[in-house]
Design an enzyme around this catalytic site. Structure first.
Site, PDB file in Angstrom:
ATOM      1  N   LYS A   1      32.131  32.214  27.240  1.00  0.00           N
ATOM      2  CA  LYS A   1      33.103  33.269  27.080  1.00  0.00           C
ATOM      3  C   LYS A   1      34.346  32.587  26.549  1.00  0.00           C
ATOM      4  CE  LYS A   1      36.351  35.790  29.505  1.00  0.00           C
ATOM      5  NZ  LYS A   1      37.103  35.987  30.684  1.00  0.00           N
TER       6      LYS A   1
ATOM      7  N   THR B   1      41.452  35.858  31.917  1.00  0.00           N
ATOM      8  CA  THR B   1      41.414  35.074  30.584  1.00  0.00           C
ATOM      9  C   THR B   1      40.830  36.028  29.357  1.00  0.00           C
ATOM     10  OG1 THR B   1      40.787  33.022  31.851  1.00  0.00           O
ATOM     11  CG2 THR B   1      40.432  32.943  29.346  1.00  0.00           C
TER      12      THR B   1
ATOM     13  N   LYS C   1      45.535  28.162  27.650  1.00  0.00           N
ATOM     14  CA  LYS C   1      44.137  28.321  28.592  1.00  0.00           C
ATOM     15  C   LYS C   1      43.087  28.198  27.443  1.00  0.00           C
ATOM     16  CE  LYS C   1      40.984  29.610  31.604  1.00  0.00           C
ATOM     17  NZ  LYS C   1      40.825  28.810  32.739  1.00  0.00           N
TER      18      LYS C   1
ATOM     19  N   PRO D   1      37.123  40.571  34.593  1.00  0.00           N
ATOM     20  CA  PRO D   1      36.381  39.771  33.661  1.00  0.00           C
ATOM     21  C   PRO D   1      36.888  39.436  32.333  1.00  0.00           C
ATOM     22  CG  PRO D   1      35.120  41.284  34.946  1.00  0.00           C
ATOM     23  CD  PRO D   1      36.593  41.918  34.998  1.00  0.00           C
TER      24      PRO D   1
HETATM   25  P1  NAD Z   1      34.561  38.146  38.970  1.00  0.00           P
HETATM   26  O1  NAD Z   1      33.483  38.822  38.140  1.00  0.00           O
HETATM   27  O2  NAD Z   1      33.891  37.393  40.197  1.00  0.00           O
HETATM   28  O3  NAD Z   1      35.578  39.273  39.513  1.00  0.00           O
HETATM   29  C1  NAD Z   1      35.826  40.418  38.641  1.00  0.00           C
HETATM   30  C2  NAD Z   1      36.194  41.407  39.613  1.00  0.00           C
HETATM   31  O4  NAD Z   1      36.773  42.699  39.014  1.00  0.00           O
HETATM   32  C3  NAD Z   1      34.776  42.181  40.174  1.00  0.00           C
HETATM   33  O5  NAD Z   1      35.294  42.206  41.428  1.00  0.00           O
HETATM   34  C4  NAD Z   1      34.629  43.469  39.617  1.00  0.00           C
HETATM   35  O6  NAD Z   1      34.052  44.492  40.425  1.00  0.00           O
HETATM   36  C5  NAD Z   1      35.928  43.945  39.364  1.00  0.00           C
HETATM   37  N1  NAD Z   1      36.121  44.838  38.275  1.00  0.00           N
HETATM   38  C6  NAD Z   1      35.503  44.957  37.170  1.00  0.00           C
HETATM   39  N2  NAD Z   1      35.863  46.110  36.310  1.00  0.00           N
HETATM   40  C7  NAD Z   1      36.761  46.572  37.123  1.00  0.00           C
HETATM   41  C8  NAD Z   1      37.379  48.027  36.985  1.00  0.00           C
HETATM   42  N3  NAD Z   1      37.432  48.606  35.684  1.00  0.00           N
HETATM   43  N4  NAD Z   1      38.322  48.190  38.059  1.00  0.00           N
HETATM   44  C9  NAD Z   1      38.399  47.494  39.222  1.00  0.00           C
HETATM   45  N5  NAD Z   1      37.810  46.255  39.377  1.00  0.00           N
HETATM   46  C10 NAD Z   1      37.007  46.029  38.245  1.00  0.00           C
HETATM   47  O7  NAD Z   1      35.342  37.261  37.989  1.00  0.00           O
HETATM   48  P2  NAD Z   1      36.374  35.974  38.496  1.00  0.00           P
HETATM   49  O8  NAD Z   1      35.483  34.597  38.631  1.00  0.00           O
HETATM   50  O9  NAD Z   1      37.344  36.300  39.521  1.00  0.00           O
HETATM   51  O10 NAD Z   1      37.198  35.967  37.107  1.00  0.00           O
HETATM   52  C11 NAD Z   1      38.152  36.622  36.780  1.00  0.00           C
HETATM   53  C12 NAD Z   1      38.825  36.391  35.396  1.00  0.00           C
HETATM   54  O11 NAD Z   1      39.479  34.963  35.842  1.00  0.00           O
HETATM   55  C13 NAD Z   1      38.018  36.167  34.503  1.00  0.00           C
HETATM   56  O12 NAD Z   1      38.761  36.450  33.188  1.00  0.00           O
HETATM   57  C14 NAD Z   1      37.373  34.686  34.105  1.00  0.00           C
HETATM   58  O13 NAD Z   1      37.356  34.348  32.892  1.00  0.00           O
HETATM   59  C15 NAD Z   1      38.902  33.866  34.930  1.00  0.00           C
HETATM   60  N6  NAD Z   1      38.777  32.762  35.601  1.00  0.00           N
HETATM   61  C16 NAD Z   1      37.589  32.295  36.297  1.00  0.00           C
HETATM   62  C17 NAD Z   1      37.643  31.029  36.958  1.00  0.00           C
HETATM   63  C18 NAD Z   1      36.424  30.906  37.955  1.00  0.00           C
HETATM   64  O14 NAD Z   1      36.151  29.581  38.104  1.00  0.00           O
HETATM   65  N7  NAD Z   1      35.617  31.949  38.440  1.00  0.00           N
HETATM   66  C19 NAD Z   1      38.413  30.117  36.646  1.00  0.00           C
HETATM   67  C20 NAD Z   1      39.537  30.363  35.658  1.00  0.00           C
HETATM   68  C21 NAD Z   1      39.853  31.806  35.273  1.00  0.00           C
END
Ligand code: NAD
Length: 298
Positions: A245, A95, A170, A65
């Site tokens: 964010k 990100t 980004k 995250p």
């Molecule tokens: P999400 O919250 O769905 O997934 C994050 C995962 O990380 C979760 O499964 C969580 O359990 C895991 N996690 C958290 N802390 C952890 C740790 N200490 N050890 C192991 N696992 C851990 O988030 P997402 O939507 O998959 O986004 C991930 C990244 O991508 C973010 O930085 C977000 O800004 C970026 N992003 C997201 C999107 C989107 O559309 N969702 C698009 C572009 C970029």
């Protein structure tokens, strides 16, 4: 290749699936056991810690995250740097802010590892389809090394420059997006209040100089673009809290660069208001609600 993948959320899970589909061996770790099980069912190997996930791998991908999560996954006693062999490259696709990337890359370098930033655009749809855009920050040699791995998850793999510049790209893109969405929301609401049919107005903007992705693909006014989240109750898109964010990352980075972001700061406040009102999980185009009133203000 043998790859360690940490962070199996909305983005990471489909990305790891695509690595498996491409024939890689994937060790996975996430705090969420269900997310791990879904990948194991698809052929991945579960690991009990980030350290265990990266033992004996040739490449590591993290998709977490925020910067604090990446830092802890890398530096904890049972973290990536405790288990990784020297020379193995770490790709962070989360990100996060460019300054954190540089600090983490320095830490990795002290362990004999290269860390590249490779944030993505394309959303969960692009992650599932394997059509993400990766914005890569790192040396030319590191870019060439990670490109084959990223190609299994994305279609557009762009070398942006040195470490941190992937995140710069980004953040700047999402700064434009947050601002243009608010601008289109403002103009569409004004037009509707002044009596023009929103579909007619949308059509004019989309063939005129106001045209942009926020107007022609993701128009925030319901019914103007049938496939847009606005036409299905602002569900299933890019969440307001995620936009908030990213605008926070942009305004923080701007402060460190002593560079003004007048419109970005204002846009941040608009999405902050939406989040405070409990709309953080709605698609960010719901920002148009700030311009819509049941009773006209005097
Ligand atoms: P999400 O919250 O769905 O997934 C994050 C995962 O990380 C979760 O499964 C969580 O359990 C895991 N996690 C958290 N802390 C952890 C740790 N200490 N050890 C192991 N696992 C851990 O988030 P997402 O939507 O998959 O986004 C991930 C990244 O991508 C973010 O930085 C977000 O800004 C970026 N992003 C997201 C999107 C989107 O559309 N969702 C698009 C572009 C970029």
């Amino acid at each position: 290749m043998k790859i360690g993948f940490i962070g199996l959320g909305n983005m990471g899970a489909p990305m790891a699936h695509n690595l498996l589909k491409a024939g890689h061996t994937v060790n996975v770790f996430d705090l969420n056991a269900q997310a791990v099980q879904a990948l194991v069912d698809a052929g991945a190997r579960a690991a009990g810690s980030p350290k265990a996930a990266v033992t004996d791998v040739e490449c590591v991908v993290t998709m977490l995250p925020a910067a604090a999560h990446v830092r802890s996954v890398l530096t904890a006693d049972d973290g990536v740097l405790a288990g990784i062999a020297k020379g193995v490259t770490i790709i962070d696709s989360s990100t996060i802010d460019p300054a954190s990337v540089k600090a983490l890359a320095e830490l990795a370098a002290q362990h004999g590892n290269t860390l590249v930033d490779a944030p993505v655009s394309g959303g969960t749809g692009g992650a599932a389809a394997g059509t993400l855009t990766f914005m890569v920050g790192g040396s030319a040699a590191a870019y060439e090394q990670v490109k084959p791995v990223l190609s299994a998850m994305g279609k557009n793999i762009v070398h942006c420059g040195d470490t941190g510049t992937g995140q710069v790209a980004k953040i700047c893109n999402n700064l434009v997006l947050g601002i243009t969405m608010a601008g289109v929301a403002e103009a569409m609401s004004l037009g509707a209040a002044l009596g023009i049919d929103p579909k007619v107005l949308g059509g004019i903007i989309n063939t005129s100089t106001g045209r942009c992705w926020s107007s022609d693909t993701y128009n925030p006014f319901p019914g103007v673009i049938e496939a847009a989240p606005s036409s299905r109750g602002y569900t299933g898109g890019f969440g307001t809290d995620l936009m908030l964010k990213d605008l926070g990352l942009a305004t923080d980075a701007a402060r460190s660069a002593r560079q003004p972001v007048y419109l970005g700061a204002l846009a941040q406040q608009l999405y902050q208001t939406m989040s405070t009102k409990g709309a953080g999980r709605l698609d960010f185009s719901a920002v148009i609600k700030l311009y819509q009133f049941e009773e006209k203000p005097r």
